[in-house]
Design an enzyme around this catalytic site. Sequence first.
Site, short mmCIF file in Angstrom:
data_model
loop_
_atom_site.label_atom_id
_atom_site.label_comp_id
_atom_site.label_asym_id
_atom_site.label_seq_id
_atom_site.Cartn_x
_atom_site.Cartn_y
_atom_site.Cartn_z
N CYS A 75 -39.93 -28.62 -13.44
CA CYS A 75 -39.47 -27.30 -12.84
C CYS A 75 -39.04 -27.78 -11.57
O CYS A 75 -39.63 -28.59 -11.03
CB CYS A 75 -40.64 -26.26 -12.63
SG CYS A 75 -41.10 -25.85 -14.40
N ARG B 267 -34.68 -31.24 -13.60
CA ARG B 267 -35.98 -31.06 -13.69
C ARG B 267 -36.39 -29.84 -14.80
O ARG B 267 -37.98 -29.97 -15.09
CB ARG B 267 -36.84 -30.61 -12.34
CG ARG B 267 -36.54 -31.54 -11.16
CD ARG B 267 -37.20 -31.10 -9.97
NE ARG B 267 -38.48 -31.09 -10.18
CZ ARG B 267 -39.22 -32.01 -9.64
NH1 ARG B 267 -38.83 -33.10 -9.22
NH2 ARG B 267 -40.80 -31.86 -9.75
N TRP C 254 -39.06 -25.50 -16.69
CA TRP C 254 -39.22 -26.42 -17.82
C TRP C 254 -40.57 -25.86 -18.48
O TRP C 254 -41.58 -26.01 -18.12
CB TRP C 254 -39.27 -27.90 -17.60
CG TRP C 254 -39.63 -28.56 -18.95
CD1 TRP C 254 -38.48 -29.14 -19.57
CD2 TRP C 254 -40.58 -28.98 -19.44
NE1 TRP C 254 -38.86 -29.76 -20.91
CE2 TRP C 254 -40.51 -30.01 -20.67
CE3 TRP C 254 -42.01 -29.10 -19.14
CZ2 TRP C 254 -41.26 -30.62 -21.41
CZ3 TRP C 254 -42.90 -29.74 -20.02
CH2 TRP C 254 -42.47 -30.45 -21.21
N ASN D 134 -44.69 -24.84 -9.64
CA ASN D 134 -44.31 -25.76 -10.65
C ASN D 134 -45.66 -26.63 -10.64
O ASN D 134 -46.65 -26.78 -9.61
CB ASN D 134 -43.39 -26.79 -9.59
CG ASN D 134 -43.30 -28.18 -10.50
OD1 ASN D 134 -43.46 -28.23 -11.61
ND2 ASN D 134 -42.99 -29.30 -9.75
N GLY D 135 -46.19 -26.82 -12.02
CA GLY D 135 -47.38 -27.39 -12.39
C GLY D 135 -48.08 -26.75 -13.39
O GLY D 135 -47.43 -25.85 -14.21
N GLU E 23 -36.60 -48.95 -26.59
CA GLU E 23 -35.88 -48.24 -25.51
C GLU E 23 -34.56 -48.09 -26.18
O GLU E 23 -34.07 -46.58 -25.90
CB GLU E 23 -35.45 -49.23 -24.23
CG GLU E 23 -34.70 -48.54 -23.26
CD GLU E 23 -35.14 -47.30 -22.76
OE1 GLU E 23 -36.29 -46.89 -22.93
OE2 GLU E 23 -34.23 -46.80 -21.92
N LYS F 7 -33.45 -43.94 -26.45
CA LYS F 7 -32.18 -43.42 -25.99
C LYS F 7 -31.46 -42.58 -27.02
O LYS F 7 -31.09 -41.53 -26.70
CB LYS F 7 -31.29 -44.36 -25.60
CG LYS F 7 -31.52 -45.18 -24.26
CD LYS F 7 -31.40 -44.58 -23.05
CE LYS F 7 -32.33 -43.54 -22.76
NZ LYS F 7 -33.81 -44.12 -22.03
N GLU G 141 -33.34 -39.14 -27.81
CA GLU G 141 -33.41 -38.32 -26.77
C GLU G 141 -32.22 -37.39 -26.80
O GLU G 141 -31.98 -36.08 -26.32
CB GLU G 141 -33.41 -38.88 -25.51
CG GLU G 141 -34.83 -39.42 -25.12
CD GLU G 141 -34.70 -40.03 -23.59
OE1 GLU G 141 -35.17 -39.59 -22.62
OE2 GLU G 141 -34.06 -41.07 -23.60
N HIS H 185 -43.97 -55.30 -43.47
CA HIS H 185 -45.45 -54.68 -43.48
C HIS H 185 -45.52 -52.91 -43.77
O HIS H 185 -46.51 -52.75 -43.34
CB HIS H 185 -46.25 -55.17 -42.35
CG HIS H 185 -46.44 -56.63 -42.12
ND1 HIS H 185 -47.31 -57.36 -43.01
CD2 HIS H 185 -45.95 -57.40 -41.30
CE1 HIS H 185 -47.14 -58.52 -42.58
NE2 HIS H 185 -46.31 -58.44 -41.56
N LYS I 7 -36.06 -34.06 -16.37
CA LYS I 7 -36.05 -35.22 -15.69
C LYS I 7 -37.47 -36.05 -15.40
O LYS I 7 -37.64 -37.04 -15.48
CB LYS I 7 -35.05 -35.15 -14.70
CG LYS I 7 -34.74 -36.67 -14.07
CD LYS I 7 -33.92 -37.62 -14.89
CE LYS I 7 -33.71 -39.01 -14.51
NZ LYS I 7 -33.51 -40.02 -15.56
C1 F6R Z 1 -36.26 -41.52 -21.11
C2 F6R Z 1 -37.04 -41.19 -19.85
C3 F6R Z 1 -38.53 -40.96 -20.02
C4 F6R Z 1 -39.10 -41.47 -18.74
C5 F6R Z 1 -40.47 -40.88 -18.58
C6 F6R Z 1 -41.36 -41.51 -17.23
O1 F6R Z 1 -34.86 -41.55 -20.93
O2 F6R Z 1 -36.41 -41.02 -19.09
O3 F6R Z 1 -38.96 -41.33 -21.06
O4 F6R Z 1 -39.02 -42.76 -18.68
O5 F6R Z 1 -40.73 -39.61 -18.54
O6 F6R Z 1 -40.78 -41.08 -16.01
P1 F6R Z 1 -40.72 -41.96 -14.84
O7 F6R Z 1 -40.30 -43.06 -15.07
O8 F6R Z 1 -39.89 -41.08 -13.66
O9 F6R Z 1 -42.32 -41.94 -14.47
#
Ligand code: F6R
Length: 604
Positions: free
Chosen positions: A2, A27, A75, A99-100, A480, A484, A487, A503, A599
């Site tokens: 948020c 956010r 969010w 927020n929280g 990773e 990607k 997501e 396995h 984010k």
């Molecule tokens: C994936 C992504 C998330 C963050 C995760 C941790 O693309 O962005 O998996 O990596 O939420 O976020 P940070 O790095 O900000 O602690």
Amino acid sequence: MCGIVGYIGKKNTKEILLSGLKELEYRGYDSAGIAILQNGVFSNFKAVGKLVNLEEKTKEFKTNDFAVGIGHTRWATHGKPTELNAHPHLGEHSYVVHNGIIENYAELKKELQAGGVTFLSQTDTEVIVHQFEKNMKVLKNSFEAFKKTLKELHGAYAILLVTKEQSDTIFFAKHGSPMIIGINEQNENYFASSDTPLIGHCKSVNYFEDGDYGYAKPNEIVIFDKTDTKKEAKLTPLSQNRLSAQKDGFRFFMEKEIYEQSSVISDTLMGRINDKEVIFEELSPTLFAGINEIKLCACGTSYHAAMSASYLFERYAKIKTSLEIASEFRYRDPIMTKDTLFVVISQSGETADTLETLKMAKAAGLKTLAICNVDNSSIVRLSDATILTRAGIEKGVASTKAFATQVSVFWMLSLYIARLKNSMSEDAIAAQISLLREVPAHVKVNDAMHERIKRLSKRYLHGHGFFFIGRDVFYPLALEGALKLKEISYLHAEGYPSGEMKHGPIALADPELFTIALLPKYLHYEKAKSNVEELSARDSTICAISQLEFDKADDFIQINECSHYMLEFFEMMVVLQLLALEISIRLGNDVDMPRNLAKSVTVE
Ligand code: F6R
């Protein structure tokens, strides 16, 4: 999660709030709202979905002269993304944004309802405003009522509250979620969850500490700390560079950020390497004194970068390294010994789970180090030492350039520790440093390659799933790549160690199972190749990524020639990012704001 903004002043309050929310939309973007108090009258607007919907709704609404306003982009945690659940939440004469998570909201709500209060939303936030008004009735003083309310809340929050009882004031509190205030010469006050909404409005800001609360009005900011002691605002200069926050002609921020990787990695290396050694001026060598183990802790993409580091640290620095997912570590009564350096990795520096593990490590008396992209973030402020990754503002929800800079920092750090511990010869370190210098060239996006991936992407829009496979440091890269893809494309994808497929997962192999195989020339090539051949023999559709031709694949993406496996790592990283991007674009998804994500994950 948020985003919150607030404004007190005479400018166009509506525009200031909306443009601030635009900067914070990454956010959370399932709904947004603003409340503006002007001449004793509240105007409140909310809209479900992205901010454009709120902009549309407020088109006819004008503010002029002095006003007080708060805004929120959400969010969802408690309650569906509906208009009623969108913030700001209303009491009888006050509005709140938050927020929280208020952990004891259910108890408070029950008591308030028993006292006759009607709730309009399913959120935890709404209790704040009703609790405040309940206290107000008894205490007859807005600030005292606000203060009492805070003492009654358990959980994490950043809160802004406005009330008709004191119509020139915003009450604020920060406990576990980020919040800053900016002040300028025109005596305006700006609040936000991060720096960006304040750029262009304020030259300096105060970052609230956990437990801070108080109020702001024209010519006055009153701050108390968690011990209820009054304190002065600590002003820090605010960077005025908004340029990087624009798309520069790219279709999506994510695409722009993939293209930026070459220059941000150069920034990350800048001043930190010479021909013989890695220099981290921000680290005192005593940080590693008495350290026998490194524990790396993070979430998501940052966790994948940490996993790559675990291979590099053991291989080069010869130091025992363990790896933790922050949300697991928090609740598993871990053993923490003081000869362990606790390293947290976070792009945002605000991830609640990671932050909490940092607090645990500090409480256990461990030395702590943050690898972070956001200076002055909560994680940076709490750690004993920090290495900033210098990726610049990352706006795409799917992390790309932050990961690239995290891995670059870890490669450097493994050599830095290797030198401290004499675990590598000077010549071997110098050779690695010259490879590090090559990274920016290897992550430059080449038009022909991008075009090829764009064309190839149309073959990968269906199927019953993807396996990204790799060995050693290419296993975290496979994880990773899979993250990607899922997501932003919403296709099912898993990262797996190549040698582990037989396995169990190989049972899934058929032409509708897509295997994205990472085949580095310089690390276990033959072994990884055999694993791919096993899948090919069972008719899985294979897309191989390698610098060596591979004829058992249905598709083959050839990376540029590289002389070392870490350079192959960075080349393949770009291929995986572009593949996810192009598949998502073909599927018509919003690449920068994929569904259900945000984010910065500031809730646990
Ligand atoms: C994936 C992504 C998330 C963050 C995760 C941790 O693309 O962005 O998996 O990596 O939420 O976020 P940070 O790095 O900000 O602690």
